[in-house]
Design a protein around this motif. Structure first.
Motif, mmCIF file in Angstrom:
data_model
loop_
_atom_site.group_PDB
_atom_site.id
_atom_site.type_symbol
_atom_site.label_atom_id
_atom_site.label_comp_id
_atom_site.label_asym_id
_atom_site.label_seq_id
_atom_site.Cartn_x
_atom_site.Cartn_y
_atom_site.Cartn_z
ATOM 1 N N PHE A 1 10.774 -13.609 0.530
ATOM 2 C CA PHE A 1 9.551 -12.821 0.430
ATOM 3 C C PHE A 1 9.084 -12.348 1.800
ATOM 4 C CE2 PHE A 1 4.965 -12.279 0.329
ATOM 5 C CZ PHE A 1 4.777 -11.528 -0.819
ATOM 6 N N ILE A 2 9.023 -13.260 2.763
ATOM 7 C CA ILE A 2 8.544 -12.897 4.096
ATOM 8 C C ILE A 2 9.498 -11.918 4.765
ATOM 9 C CG2 ILE A 2 8.027 -13.799 6.397
ATOM 10 C CD1 ILE A 2 7.022 -16.330 5.094
ATOM 11 N N THR A 3 10.808 -12.151 4.631
ATOM 12 C CA THR A 3 11.791 -11.247 5.234
ATOM 13 C C THR A 3 11.671 -9.845 4.661
ATOM 14 O OG1 THR A 3 13.337 -13.088 5.591
ATOM 15 C CG2 THR A 3 14.244 -10.862 5.633
ATOM 16 N N THR A 4 11.551 -9.748 3.342
ATOM 17 C CA THR A 4 11.441 -8.444 2.693
ATOM 18 C C THR A 4 10.107 -7.778 2.996
ATOM 19 O OG1 THR A 4 12.855 -9.264 0.905
ATOM 20 C CG2 THR A 4 11.611 -7.246 0.483
ATOM 21 N N TRP A 5 9.037 -8.557 3.004
ATOM 22 C CA TRP A 5 7.706 -8.005 3.249
ATOM 23 C C TRP A 5 7.607 -7.381 4.643
ATOM 24 C CZ3 TRP A 5 3.598 -7.365 0.047
ATOM 25 C CH2 TRP A 5 2.357 -7.084 0.619
ATOM 26 N N ASN A 6 8.284 -7.969 5.625
ATOM 27 C CA ASN A 6 8.196 -7.499 7.012
ATOM 28 C C ASN A 6 9.316 -6.543 7.391
ATOM 29 O OD1 ASN A 6 5.889 -9.073 7.555
ATOM 30 N ND2 ASN A 6 7.149 -10.861 8.010
ATOM 31 N N GLU A 7 10.245 -6.259 6.493
ATOM 32 C CA GLU A 7 11.396 -5.426 6.830
ATOM 33 C C GLU A 7 10.955 -3.996 7.151
ATOM 34 O OE1 GLU A 7 14.583 -3.179 7.258
ATOM 35 O OE2 GLU A 7 13.431 -2.792 5.437
ATOM 36 N N PHE A 8 11.483 -3.447 8.239
ATOM 37 C CA PHE A 8 11.056 -2.119 8.698
ATOM 38 C C PHE A 8 12.196 -1.108 8.740
ATOM 39 C CE2 PHE A 8 10.656 0.898 12.235
ATOM 40 C CZ PHE A 8 9.506 1.575 11.862
ATOM 41 N N THR B 1 -3.907 -6.834 9.544
ATOM 42 C CA THR B 1 -4.636 -7.963 8.961
ATOM 43 C C THR B 1 -4.579 -7.917 7.440
ATOM 44 O OG1 THR B 1 -6.133 -8.026 10.865
ATOM 45 C CG2 THR B 1 -6.879 -9.100 8.842
ATOM 46 N N LEU B 2 -4.769 -6.736 6.877
ATOM 47 C CA LEU B 2 -4.665 -6.595 5.417
ATOM 48 C C LEU B 2 -3.260 -6.906 4.928
ATOM 49 C CD1 LEU B 2 -6.730 -3.312 4.945
ATOM 50 C CD2 LEU B 2 -7.477 -5.651 4.468
ATOM 51 N N MET B 3 -2.262 -6.541 5.720
ATOM 52 C CA MET B 3 -0.876 -6.790 5.357
ATOM 53 C C MET B 3 -0.548 -8.280 5.396
ATOM 54 S SD MET B 3 2.483 -5.306 7.291
ATOM 55 C CE MET B 3 4.112 -5.982 6.945
ATOM 56 N N THR B 4 -1.249 -9.036 6.241
ATOM 57 C CA THR B 4 -0.978 -10.468 6.381
ATOM 58 C C THR B 4 -1.581 -11.283 5.248
ATOM 59 O OG1 THR B 4 -1.015 -10.146 8.790
ATOM 60 C CG2 THR B 4 -1.149 -12.405 7.990
ATOM 61 N N ILE B 5 -2.664 -10.794 4.654
ATOM 62 C CA ILE B 5 -3.382 -11.568 3.633
ATOM 63 C C ILE B 5 -2.497 -11.945 2.446
ATOM 64 C CG2 ILE B 5 -5.260 -11.460 1.958
ATOM 65 C CD1 ILE B 5 -6.879 -9.913 4.031
ATOM 66 N N LEU C 1 0.616 -1.108 0.024
ATOM 67 C CA LEU C 1 0.647 -2.531 -0.330
ATOM 68 C C LEU C 1 1.369 -2.755 -1.658
ATOM 69 C CD1 LEU C 1 -2.972 -3.630 0.678
ATOM 70 C CD2 LEU C 1 -0.839 -4.394 1.741
ATOM 71 N N LEU C 2 1.139 -1.845 -2.615
ATOM 72 C CA LEU C 2 1.811 -1.962 -3.915
ATOM 73 C C LEU C 2 3.316 -1.780 -3.762
ATOM 74 C CD1 LEU C 2 1.654 -2.237 -6.986
ATOM 75 C CD2 LEU C 2 1.293 0.249 -7.103
ATOM 76 N N ASN C 3 3.732 -0.797 -2.953
ATOM 77 C CA ASN C 3 5.161 -0.592 -2.724
ATOM 78 C C ASN C 3 5.808 -1.834 -2.109
ATOM 79 O OD1 ASN C 3 4.866 2.022 -3.681
ATOM 80 N ND2 ASN C 3 4.673 2.924 -1.647
ATOM 81 N N SER C 4 5.141 -2.404 -1.111
ATOM 82 C CA SER C 4 5.670 -3.618 -0.479
ATOM 83 C C SER C 4 5.737 -4.767 -1.469
ATOM 84 C CB SER C 4 4.799 -4.015 0.726
ATOM 85 O OG SER C 4 4.901 -3.073 1.767
ATOM 86 N N ALA C 5 4.693 -4.904 -2.298
ATOM 87 C CA ALA C 5 4.670 -5.992 -3.271
ATOM 88 C C ALA C 5 5.783 -5.834 -4.295
ATOM 89 C CB ALA C 5 3.310 -6.039 -3.961
ATOM 90 N N THR D 1 6.655 1.430 2.587
ATOM 91 C CA THR D 1 6.077 0.092 2.562
ATOM 92 C C THR D 1 5.104 -0.054 3.728
ATOM 93 O OG1 THR D 1 7.958 -0.767 3.824
ATOM 94 C CG2 THR D 1 8.085 -0.908 1.417
ATOM 95 N N MET D 2 4.375 -1.162 3.763
ATOM 96 C CA MET D 2 3.342 -1.344 4.778
ATOM 97 C C MET D 2 3.881 -1.329 6.208
ATOM 98 S SD MET D 2 0.149 -1.339 4.090
ATOM 99 C CE MET D 2 -0.455 -2.165 5.566
ATOM 100 N N PRO D 3 4.996 -1.994 6.531
ATOM 101 C CA PRO D 3 5.480 -1.930 7.910
ATOM 102 C C PRO D 3 5.754 -0.515 8.384
ATOM 103 C CG PRO D 3 6.569 -3.710 6.734
ATOM 104 C CD PRO D 3 5.795 -2.931 5.715
ATOM 105 N N VAL D 4 6.249 0.344 7.496
ATOM 106 C CA VAL D 4 6.515 1.731 7.871
ATOM 107 C C VAL D 4 5.211 2.501 7.993
ATOM 108 C CG1 VAL D 4 7.764 3.834 7.251
ATOM 109 C CG2 VAL D 4 8.735 1.596 6.696
ATOM 110 N N ALA D 5 4.253 2.207 7.129
ATOM 111 C CA ALA D 5 2.970 2.915 7.174
ATOM 112 C C ALA D 5 2.239 2.666 8.492
ATOM 113 C CB ALA D 5 2.102 2.487 5.996
ATOM 114 N N LEU D 6 2.461 1.525 9.111
ATOM 115 C CA LEU D 6 1.774 1.214 10.365
ATOM 116 C C LEU D 6 2.144 2.175 11.488
ATOM 117 C CD1 LEU D 6 1.956 -2.692 10.452
ATOM 118 C CD2 LEU D 6 0.013 -1.264 9.826
#
Length: 284
Positions: A211-218, A256-260, A78-82, A232-237
């Motif tokens: 922000f949304i584009t970068t946060w969800n980028e895989f 769900t945690l990633m969406t918050i 989450l920190l990496n994504s942020a 980042t979170m998308p890769v961790a999934l």
């Protein structure tokens, strides 16, 4: 007269009904994700339709928090994504505002070609640029570094941001800036105290997009990062998906945690986003 009122009422009801259907269609996957995160395994894999977990279980969320993902804490991902998302938004906003101001306020050679180029760049799928951008990042020594992801995401989101912000800058009357110059203000003071407050709603709207584009980028996060601790979170999934089985409870809990954070960010700036989108639609 009554027929006209009846038609208006029917049209209003039809529009409201269509809006409700679209809302339900859009929100149902999110609801199902959250509901599945709180379901025990026997309810996840049952063939019966079970929209509400009974009773709710915190096993999946607790496991994600305590055991982490691939040997690393969920907070690390989450920190990496942020970091990537926030730095991308800040850098992209600065460059987008300056570029949009230049395009909207100055008449220079190849200005029209530059605007057309922005549209063409938006049409190119990001995956088509993956190999060339990977080579560029590696030659610049930014491979396996979060700064490399920041540079790539700024490049991917900047064309849309410049194009959208150009509309807001062009909608500001130039007479306001000229009046500020007559009063003795410098160009920087005019830019900061006159232009910037008026285009701030548009800047917020484009920042949310970035922000949304970068946060969800895989794809780029997976390709340009090799160290699992920098994922980042998308890769961790992806670590919840095994060769023989998939941990759906873990995926839904982590998602769900990633969406918050995205929801919190949106709720904080939703008013400025709505006003910015509406203003961008009617001005220019």
């Amino acid at each position: 007269m009554n027929d006209g009122l009846t038609r208006k009422k029917f049209g209003r009801v039809a529009l409201n009904g269509a809006g409700i259907v679209v809302f339900l269609f859009a929100v149902f996957p999110v609801y199902w994700m959250v509901a599945t995160a709180f379901k025990p395994n026997d309810q996840i894999f049952t063939t019966r339709f079970n929209p509400i977990p009974s009773p709710p279980s915190l096993d999946h969320i607790s496991r994600v928090f305590t055991k982490g993902v691939a040997g690393h804490s969920i907070w690390q991902y989450l920190l990496n994504s942020a970091i990537v998302a926030v730095v991308t938004v800040v850098i992209g906003a600065v460059f987008a505002l300056l570029a949009a101001t230049a395009v909207a306020r100055f008449r220079f050679r190849f200005r029209t070609s530059f605007l057309i180029l922005l549209l063409i760049v938006q049409m190119v799928p990001a995956e088509a640029l993956l190999i060339s951008l990977f080579t560029m990042v590696k030659r610049l020594g930014m491979y396996d570094q979060l700064i490399g992801l920041v540079v790539i995401n700024v490049g991917l989101t900047l064309p849309f941001s410049v194009w959208m912000l150009r509309t807001f800058v062009a909608a500001v009357p130039k007479e306001l800036e000229e009046a500020s110059w007559i009063d003795g203000a410098s160009r920087f003071t005019t830019f900061w105290r006159v232009l910037f407050p008026l285009v701030a709603p548009g800047l917020v709207a484009t920042s949310i997009f970035s922000f949304i584009t970068t946060w969800n980028e895989f794809a780029y996060a997976l390709t340009l990062i090799n160290d699992q601790g920098k994922y980042t979170m998308p890769v961790a999934l992806q670590f919840f998906v095994g060769q023989r089985s998939t941990d759906w409870g873990g995926i839904m809990a982590a998602s769900t945690l990633m969406t918050i954070p995205v929801l919190i960010f949106f709720l904080l700036v939703q008013r400025r986003m709505v006003s910015g989108l509406v203003a961008g639609a009617v001005k220019g």
